[in-house]
Design a protein around this motif. Structure first.
Motif, short mmCIF file in Angstrom:
data_model
loop_
_atom_site.label_atom_id
_atom_site.label_comp_id
_atom_site.label_asym_id
_atom_site.label_seq_id
_atom_site.Cartn_x
_atom_site.Cartn_y
_atom_site.Cartn_z
N ASN A 195 0.87 -1.18 0.00
CA ASN A 195 0.00 0.00 0.00
C ASN A 195 0.91 1.24 0.00
O ASN A 195 1.68 1.47 0.94
CB ASN A 195 -0.87 -0.05 1.26
CG ASN A 195 -1.83 1.11 1.36
OD1 ASN A 195 -1.47 2.27 1.14
ND2 ASN A 195 -3.06 0.82 1.72
N HIS A 196 0.81 2.04 -1.03
CA HIS A 196 1.72 3.18 -1.22
C HIS A 196 1.70 4.18 -0.05
O HIS A 196 2.75 4.67 0.38
CB HIS A 196 1.35 3.90 -2.53
CG HIS A 196 2.15 5.13 -2.78
ND1 HIS A 196 3.36 5.09 -3.41
CD2 HIS A 196 1.94 6.43 -2.46
CE1 HIS A 196 3.84 6.32 -3.48
NE2 HIS A 196 3.01 7.15 -2.91
N VAL A 197 0.51 4.48 0.45
CA VAL A 197 0.39 5.51 1.49
C VAL A 197 0.97 5.02 2.82
O VAL A 197 1.72 5.73 3.50
CB VAL A 197 -1.07 5.97 1.63
CG1 VAL A 197 -1.23 6.94 2.79
CG2 VAL A 197 -1.53 6.62 0.33
N ALA A 217 3.18 2.78 3.08
CA ALA A 217 4.61 2.59 2.87
C ALA A 217 5.40 3.88 3.08
O ALA A 217 6.52 3.85 3.59
CB ALA A 217 4.87 2.04 1.47
N HIS A 218 4.80 5.03 2.72
CA HIS A 218 5.51 6.32 2.85
C HIS A 218 6.19 6.45 4.22
O HIS A 218 7.31 6.93 4.34
CB HIS A 218 4.53 7.48 2.68
CG HIS A 218 4.61 8.14 1.34
ND1 HIS A 218 5.75 8.77 0.89
CD2 HIS A 218 3.70 8.28 0.34
CE1 HIS A 218 5.54 9.26 -0.31
NE2 HIS A 218 4.30 8.98 -0.69
N MET A 219 5.48 6.03 5.29
CA MET A 219 6.03 6.26 6.63
C MET A 219 7.28 5.42 6.92
O MET A 219 8.06 5.75 7.80
CB MET A 219 4.97 6.11 7.72
CG MET A 219 4.12 4.91 7.69
SD MET A 219 2.83 5.12 8.97
CE MET A 219 1.35 4.84 8.04
N VAL A 238 1.99 13.05 4.60
CA VAL A 238 1.47 14.20 3.84
C VAL A 238 2.03 14.17 2.42
O VAL A 238 3.20 14.45 2.21
CB VAL A 238 1.84 15.56 4.47
CG1 VAL A 238 0.68 16.17 5.19
CG2 VAL A 238 3.07 15.48 5.33
N SER A 239 1.15 13.82 1.48
CA SER A 239 1.63 13.73 0.09
C SER A 239 0.71 14.51 -0.82
O SER A 239 -0.15 15.26 -0.35
CB SER A 239 1.68 12.25 -0.31
OG SER A 239 0.38 11.74 -0.41
N GLY A 240 0.86 14.31 -2.12
CA GLY A 240 0.01 15.01 -3.08
C GLY A 240 -1.42 14.54 -3.00
O GLY A 240 -2.36 15.29 -3.24
N THR A 271 9.64 12.37 -1.24
CA THR A 271 8.86 12.24 -2.48
C THR A 271 8.96 10.80 -2.98
O THR A 271 9.77 10.01 -2.48
CB THR A 271 9.38 13.23 -3.54
OG1 THR A 271 10.79 13.12 -3.59
CG2 THR A 271 8.99 14.65 -3.21
N ASP A 272 8.11 10.47 -3.96
CA ASP A 272 7.95 9.07 -4.35
C ASP A 272 9.25 8.39 -4.80
O ASP A 272 10.00 8.93 -5.62
CB ASP A 272 6.88 8.96 -5.45
CG ASP A 272 5.50 9.16 -4.86
OD1 ASP A 272 5.38 9.16 -3.62
OD2 ASP A 272 4.54 9.33 -5.64
N ASN A 273 9.49 7.21 -4.26
CA ASN A 273 10.64 6.38 -4.62
C ASN A 273 10.30 4.95 -4.20
O ASN A 273 9.24 4.70 -3.61
CB ASN A 273 11.91 6.90 -3.93
CG ASN A 273 11.83 6.77 -2.43
OD1 ASN A 273 12.09 5.70 -1.87
ND2 ASN A 273 11.42 7.83 -1.74
N VAL A 298 12.35 2.95 -2.29
CA VAL A 298 13.08 2.51 -1.08
C VAL A 298 12.09 2.17 0.03
O VAL A 298 12.16 1.09 0.64
CB VAL A 298 14.07 3.62 -0.62
CG1 VAL A 298 14.59 3.33 0.78
CG2 VAL A 298 15.21 3.75 -1.62
N TYR A 299 11.14 3.10 0.28
CA TYR A 299 10.20 2.82 1.37
C TYR A 299 9.21 1.71 1.03
O TYR A 299 8.60 1.12 1.92
CB TYR A 299 9.51 4.10 1.87
CG TYR A 299 8.73 4.89 0.84
CD1 TYR A 299 7.50 4.47 0.39
CD2 TYR A 299 9.24 6.09 0.35
CE1 TYR A 299 6.78 5.21 -0.54
CE2 TYR A 299 8.54 6.84 -0.58
CZ TYR A 299 7.31 6.39 -1.02
OH TYR A 299 6.60 7.13 -1.94
N ILE A 300 9.04 1.42 -0.26
CA ILE A 300 8.17 0.30 -0.66
C ILE A 300 8.84 -1.01 -0.20
O ILE A 300 8.19 -1.89 0.39
CB ILE A 300 7.96 0.29 -2.21
CG1 ILE A 300 7.39 1.63 -2.70
CG2 ILE A 300 7.07 -0.90 -2.63
CD1 ILE A 300 6.04 2.02 -2.13
#
Ligand code: KG4
Ligand code: ZN
Length: 323
Positions: free
Chosen positions: A108-110, A112-114, A132-134, A291-293, A295-297
């Motif tokens: 889940n992208h969101v 994963a951000h954290m 907090v993203s786009g 910003t999107d990458n 690594v956190y995925i």
């Protein structure tokens, strides 16, 4: 354990290899952002076409320093995001899993951000995590690496969306939050914008009124023949103040309510320097990991992913972020 992750939820095409969720062995990000500039926003069709061209070279470049034989598992963003974009990453990852026989973990992208905050050092728990993203503004309680609880989020526009929309109104094109940050200057012109839900004592956000207020302010300034450079800088300053005031206050409220030991920031807007200034006690990833990458995925997959048969994995553009 080395995980190769693929991320294509928006206009980026990214791949990374991360060891044990914390050590970055490679990270490649290709973006089609500049191609969307003249349209004032992301054009899904253009994004997907570019991703189709970039996906294999990006994956190859990320795998090269490690070698595919040394990869233990694959991870891929399945949602939320743009359907055409997600499909490219998801189908690529499924194909690699099928050919190599390596396990695949949907992400889940969101959420994963954290995990951009887990690179190099695992945070102390309980932690309050603001993503907090786009497309999202969400608050989570992290009780451990795995145990997440959604606490609140935006009722309408995301904070990044508010930055992007007001940036466009001010004539900064597709520059979004970065343009607002770069142009924000307090020139002593008395312009005041609303801080929606600042004192409502909930963990919800609302940013759609801000762009209406900016539009009204611009109209007023134009009528008075005062929509000049100093005024534009002042509006940019006030937009940034309004958004970051609300983000900082709500995040502190959540931290207080749950006796958090740590505050974590992530997502594109976590790159904002004023937000970081207003929450000096918070931990935030380096700007390149906000910003999107991919690594956190990979990091999310290591700590929280579930091995899933590739037959059962598909793109889920509306995947829920409430856990
Ligand atoms: O996380 P991200 O790269 O993509 C999404 O998952 O949405 O976030 C992109 C958002 C955009 O709205 C962009 O304007 C915002 O992050 N952003 C910033 C800054 N850098 C990127 N907003 C405020 N200040 C910044 N320095
Ligand atoms: Zn994102």
């Amino acid at each position: 354990m080395k995980i190769l992750a693929i991320e294509t939820s928006c206009d980026e095409t990214a791949a990374a290899v991360v060891e044990d969720g914390t050590k970055v062995l490679s990270s490649i990000v290709a973006s089609s952002a500049s191609m969307h500039e003249k349209y004032g926003g992301i054009v899904p069709e253009i994004a997907a076409r570019e991703q189709l061209k970039c996906i294999m070279p990006t994956v190859e470049e990320a795998v090269a320093p490690v070698g595919i034989d040394h990869i233990d598992a694959l991870a891929v963003t399945v949602g939320p995001g743009l359907i055409g974009s997600l499909l490219i990453g998801v189908e690529t990852a499924k194909t690699i899993s099928y050919i190599t026989g390596k396990p695949l973990l949907p992400v889940n992208h969101v959420l994963a951000h954290m995990y951009a905050n887990f690179i190099e050092k695992i945070p102390e728990f309980p932690a309050i995590s603001l993503v907090v993203s786009g497309g999202h503004t969400e608050l989570y309680l992290m009780k451990s690496e795995k145990d997440l609880e959604w606490l609140g989020g935006t009722l309408d526009d995301a904070a990044g969306e508010a930055f992007d929309k007001t940036a466009r109104l001010l004539g900064f094109g597709h520059g979004g939050g970065i343009a607002i940050q770069q142009n924000a200057r307090d020139n002593g012109i008395g312009i005041k914008l609303p801080r929606p839900l600042l004192y409502d004592n909930t963990l919800n956000f609302s940013f759609s009124g801000l762009k209406t207020a900016v539009l009204r302010e611009i109209g007023k300034q134009k009528e008075n023949n005062s929509f000049d450079r100093p005024t534009i800088e002042q509006v940019a300053f006030e937009v940034q103040e309004a958004i970051t005031d609300v983000l900082a206050a709500k995040t502190r409220l959540a931290a207080k309510q749950s006796n958090a030991k740590t505050i974590l920031l992530s997502g594109g807007v976590a790159a904002n320097l004023r937000l970081r200034e207003k929450l000096p006690e918070a931990v935030a990833p380096p700007v390149s990991l906000c910003t999107d990458n991919a690594v956190y995925i990979a990091s999310y997959a290591y700590f929280r992913g579930k091995k899933t048969d590739w037959h059962d994995i598909s793109a889920e553009p509306d995947l829920s972020v409430e856990v």
